[in-house]
Scaffold this motif. Structure first.
Motif, mmCIF file in Angstrom:
data_model
loop_
_atom_site.group_PDB
_atom_site.id
_atom_site.type_symbol
_atom_site.label_atom_id
_atom_site.label_comp_id
_atom_site.label_asym_id
_atom_site.label_seq_id
_atom_site.Cartn_x
_atom_site.Cartn_y
_atom_site.Cartn_z
ATOM 1 N N THR A 174 0.848 -1.189 0.000
ATOM 2 C CA THR A 174 0.000 0.000 0.000
ATOM 3 C C THR A 174 0.888 1.245 0.000
ATOM 4 O O THR A 174 2.118 1.154 -0.072
ATOM 5 N N THR A 175 0.268 2.414 0.130
ATOM 6 C CA THR A 175 1.030 3.667 0.150
ATOM 7 C C THR A 175 1.939 3.767 1.380
ATOM 8 O O THR A 175 2.862 4.572 1.406
ATOM 9 N N SER A 176 1.684 2.945 2.386
ATOM 10 C CA SER A 176 2.546 2.940 3.581
ATOM 11 C C SER A 176 3.830 2.164 3.340
ATOM 12 O O SER A 176 4.741 2.190 4.169
ATOM 13 N N GLY A 177 3.892 1.463 2.212
ATOM 14 C CA GLY A 177 5.053 0.628 1.934
ATOM 15 C C GLY A 177 4.932 -0.766 2.512
ATOM 16 O O GLY A 177 5.828 -1.597 2.370
ATOM 17 N N GLN A 178 3.801 -1.045 3.162
ATOM 18 C CA GLN A 178 3.567 -2.358 3.772
ATOM 19 C C GLN A 178 2.407 -3.063 3.076
ATOM 20 O O GLN A 178 1.560 -2.437 2.436
ATOM 21 N N SER A 179 2.386 -4.375 3.239
ATOM 22 C CA SER A 179 1.280 -5.186 2.723
ATOM 23 C C SER A 179 0.651 -5.922 3.892
ATOM 24 O O SER A 179 1.185 -5.920 5.009
ATOM 25 N N LEU A 180 -0.484 -6.557 3.635
ATOM 26 C CA LEU A 180 -1.126 -7.356 4.685
ATOM 27 C C LEU A 180 -0.195 -8.468 5.144
ATOM 28 O O LEU A 180 -0.031 -8.715 6.346
ATOM 29 N N ASN A 181 0.454 -9.145 4.182
ATOM 30 C CA ASN A 181 1.347 -10.239 4.540
ATOM 31 C C ASN A 181 2.554 -9.783 5.346
ATOM 32 O O ASN A 181 3.051 -10.509 6.205
ATOM 33 N N SER A 182 3.026 -8.579 5.079
ATOM 34 C CA SER A 182 4.237 -8.115 5.763
ATOM 35 C C SER A 182 4.005 -7.821 7.237
ATOM 36 O O SER A 182 4.960 -7.797 8.023
ATOM 37 N N ILE A 183 2.752 -7.588 7.638
ATOM 38 C CA ILE A 183 2.474 -7.298 9.048
ATOM 39 C C ILE A 183 1.700 -8.433 9.725
ATOM 40 O O ILE A 183 1.328 -8.330 10.880
ATOM 41 N N MET A 184 1.463 -9.506 8.990
ATOM 42 C CA MET A 184 0.657 -10.612 9.513
ATOM 43 C C MET A 184 1.524 -11.658 10.202
ATOM 44 O O MET A 184 2.585 -12.028 9.707
ATOM 45 N N MET A 185 1.074 -12.149 11.361
ATOM 46 C CA MET A 185 1.749 -13.275 12.011
ATOM 47 C C MET A 185 1.392 -14.548 11.243
ATOM 48 O O MET A 185 0.210 -14.845 11.056
ATOM 49 N N THR A 186 2.392 -15.269 10.786
ATOM 50 C CA THR A 186 2.119 -16.431 9.932
ATOM 51 C C THR A 186 1.982 -17.732 10.711
ATOM 52 O O THR A 186 1.358 -18.677 10.235
ATOM 53 N N GLY A 187 2.557 -17.808 11.900
ATOM 54 C CA GLY A 187 2.509 -19.043 12.656
ATOM 55 C C GLY A 187 3.598 -19.999 12.213
ATOM 56 O O GLY A 187 4.156 -19.855 11.117
ATOM 57 N N PRO A 188 3.924 -20.995 13.040
ATOM 58 C CA PRO A 188 4.980 -21.948 12.691
ATOM 59 C C PRO A 188 4.544 -22.912 11.596
ATOM 60 O O PRO A 188 3.360 -23.054 11.315
ATOM 61 N N MET A 197 -10.554 -26.741 0.904
ATOM 62 C CA MET A 197 -10.278 -26.729 2.338
ATOM 63 C C MET A 197 -10.259 -25.324 2.925
ATOM 64 O O MET A 197 -10.925 -25.042 3.923
ATOM 65 N N TYR A 198 -9.482 -24.417 2.324
ATOM 66 C CA TYR A 198 -9.390 -23.061 2.870
ATOM 67 C C TYR A 198 -10.769 -22.411 2.967
ATOM 68 O O TYR A 198 -11.083 -21.717 3.935
ATOM 69 N N ARG A 199 -11.568 -22.664 1.953
ATOM 70 C CA ARG A 199 -12.856 -21.981 1.854
ATOM 71 C C ARG A 199 -13.937 -22.588 2.747
ATOM 72 O O ARG A 199 -15.085 -22.127 2.750
ATOM 73 N N GLN A 200 -13.605 -23.582 3.536
ATOM 74 C CA GLN A 200 -14.547 -24.143 4.502
ATOM 75 C C GLN A 200 -14.316 -23.565 5.905
ATOM 76 O O GLN A 200 -15.042 -23.911 6.842
ATOM 77 N N ILE A 201 -13.324 -22.690 6.034
ATOM 78 C CA ILE A 201 -12.935 -22.208 7.367
ATOM 79 C C ILE A 201 -13.175 -20.705 7.455
ATOM 80 O O ILE A 201 -12.599 -19.915 6.717
ATOM 81 N N THR A 236 -2.815 -15.289 1.443
ATOM 82 C CA THR A 236 -2.472 -14.677 2.723
ATOM 83 C C THR A 236 -1.440 -15.550 3.440
ATOM 84 O O THR A 236 -1.516 -16.781 3.405
ATOM 85 N N ALA A 237 -0.492 -14.907 4.101
ATOM 86 C CA ALA A 237 0.648 -15.627 4.686
ATOM 87 C C ALA A 237 0.243 -16.622 5.760
ATOM 88 O O ALA A 237 0.896 -17.651 5.951
ATOM 89 N N SER A 238 -0.840 -16.351 6.472
ATOM 90 C CA SER A 238 -1.234 -17.220 7.591
ATOM 91 C C SER A 238 -2.151 -18.358 7.176
ATOM 92 O O SER A 238 -2.483 -19.213 7.999
ATOM 93 N N ALA A 239 -2.569 -18.384 5.908
ATOM 94 C CA ALA A 239 -3.566 -19.361 5.467
ATOM 95 C C ALA A 239 -3.170 -20.820 5.740
ATOM 96 O O ALA A 239 -3.966 -21.584 6.288
ATOM 97 N N PRO A 240 -1.938 -21.249 5.371
ATOM 98 C CA PRO A 240 -1.577 -22.654 5.636
ATOM 99 C C PRO A 240 -1.629 -23.012 7.118
ATOM 100 O O PRO A 240 -2.161 -24.064 7.491
ATOM 101 N N TYR A 241 -1.101 -22.129 7.958
ATOM 102 C CA TYR A 241 -1.106 -22.403 9.402
ATOM 103 C C TYR A 241 -2.535 -22.505 9.932
ATOM 104 O O TYR A 241 -2.874 -23.449 10.661
ATOM 105 N N LEU A 242 -3.379 -21.540 9.592
ATOM 106 C CA LEU A 242 -4.746 -21.529 10.101
ATOM 107 C C LEU A 242 -5.520 -22.776 9.665
ATOM 108 O O LEU A 242 -6.268 -23.355 10.460
ATOM 109 N N ALA A 243 -5.330 -23.182 8.412
ATOM 110 C CA ALA A 243 -6.056 -24.348 7.895
ATOM 111 C C ALA A 243 -5.609 -25.634 8.583
ATOM 112 O O ALA A 243 -6.433 -26.443 9.019
ATOM 113 N N ILE A 244 -4.299 -25.827 8.684
ATOM 114 C CA ILE A 244 -3.778 -27.055 9.302
ATOM 115 C C ILE A 244 -4.112 -27.095 10.792
ATOM 116 O O ILE A 244 -4.473 -28.142 11.337
ATOM 117 N N LYS A 245 -4.012 -25.944 11.450
ATOM 118 C CA LYS A 245 -4.342 -25.879 12.877
ATOM 119 C C LYS A 245 -5.807 -26.233 13.112
ATOM 120 O O LYS A 245 -6.154 -26.873 14.110
#
Length: 302
Positions: free
Chosen positions: A75-89, A116-120, A154-163
């Motif tokens: 964005t205009t701030s120089g950041q993206s959603l992924n850059s500030i998102m906690m991704t999880g292990p 799978m992603y779209r069921q959560i 989104t960076a956290s998608a794999p973690y959220l789905a598997i969790k």
């Protein structure tokens, strides 16, 4: 930024009407299934607009076109959603070990979780960070939508789905002990590699797994097995395309990027001799060797 990229997408639609139709169908399904919802109210919190584009997978046996949302767009701030998102292990199992463990069983099966992603669901408070711009027709005004589910890109998608799958296994462990173990130990994101040493035990695992995942609203599809009896109770629409009507062909199917022939129960691979490099370096040799090593070791162990 999102608006500019959307206009660029529409220019591409003008040149490729077939692409537009597939894209529209994909987005209409999103709306119909409640995976995204039109919004008119002003947001109460911060908002992020996800640009989106098409990814074509010609070898896919189900969805050829998938709309991917770009949460890495700055964005205009120089950041993206992924850059500030906690991704999880990282929660997914090592791919190589998973394949070796799978081939320890005499009777094996594979399947994957449909959408799978779209069921959560994503929490209501976070959905304004998943807004998109969309319209089916350039003559109509552009509308804003919220994506309600875990979103590709989104960076956290794999973690959220598997969790989520792990939590489902934990909650239902008493009722489905075999399936819970399979869900925890024999999945690679949405791909299941299950098995047992007898048909009876293998079918028990299969039945438990189907019931367990239904508890969480998930459907297993694209079933395949080296034992025809494992597919007798599966609906034809949920069997891997090409294996629905008969088991007397040598069709190879993809499993985690590797070709596997269920009837012969063997892996297959090809070496493209026309793509040899004009200049070889140590890095290039190690890269090419790495692509073959998994085939050689898995085949030998099998």
């Amino acid at each position: 930024m999102a608006l500019k990229r959307f206009f660029s997408l529409e220019e591409r639609f003008k040149k490729n009407p077939a692409l537009k139709q597939e894209y529209v169908n994909f987005m209409q399904e999103y709306i119909k299934l409640g995976h995204m919802k039109e919004v008119n109210e002003k947001p109460k919190t911060k908002v992020y607009y996800l640009p989106h584009h098409a990814v074509i997978k010609e070898d896919s046996t189900t969805t050829k076109l998938r709309v991917v949302f770009d949460a890495s767009a700055k964005t205009t701030s120089g950041q993206s959603l992924n850059s500030i998102m906690m991704t999880g292990p990282t929660l997914q199992k090592d791919l190589f070990i998973l394949l070796l463990q799978w081939r320890m069983f005499k009777i094996v099966f594979m399947a994957d979780i449909e959408k799978m992603y779209r069921q959560i669901l994503i929490h209501h408070d976070d959905r304004d960070l998943q807004r998109i711009l969309w319209r089916n027709d350039q003559k109509k005004p552009i509308k804003e939508y919220k994506l309600n589910m875990i979103t590709y890109g989104t960076a956290s998608a794999p973690y959220l789905a598997i969790k989520t799958l792990f939590k489902l296994a934990e909650d239902e462990r008493i009722n489905y002990p075999l399936a819970s173990e399979t869900l925890n130990e024999k999945f690679y994101v949405d791909d299941c590699l299950g098995g047992a040493n007898t048909i009876k035990e293998c079918k028990q695992v299969q039945e438990e797994l189907i019931q367990l995942l239904r508890k969480g609203g998930f459907n297993l599809r694209k079933w395949a097995s080296n034992e025809p009896e494992m597919l007798t109770n599966i609906q034809i629409k949920d069997i891997e395309p090409g294996l629905e009507m008969q088991f007397n062909n040598d069709q190879a199917i993809k499993i985690l990027g590797i070709k596997w022939c269920p009837k012969l129960d063997q892996f297959e691979f090809k070496i493209n001799t026309t793509s040899f490099r004009s200049k070889y370096t140590k890095r290039a040799i190690l890269s090419d060797a790495g692509k073959l090593s998994i085939w050689l070791v898995v085949t030998c162990n099998h």
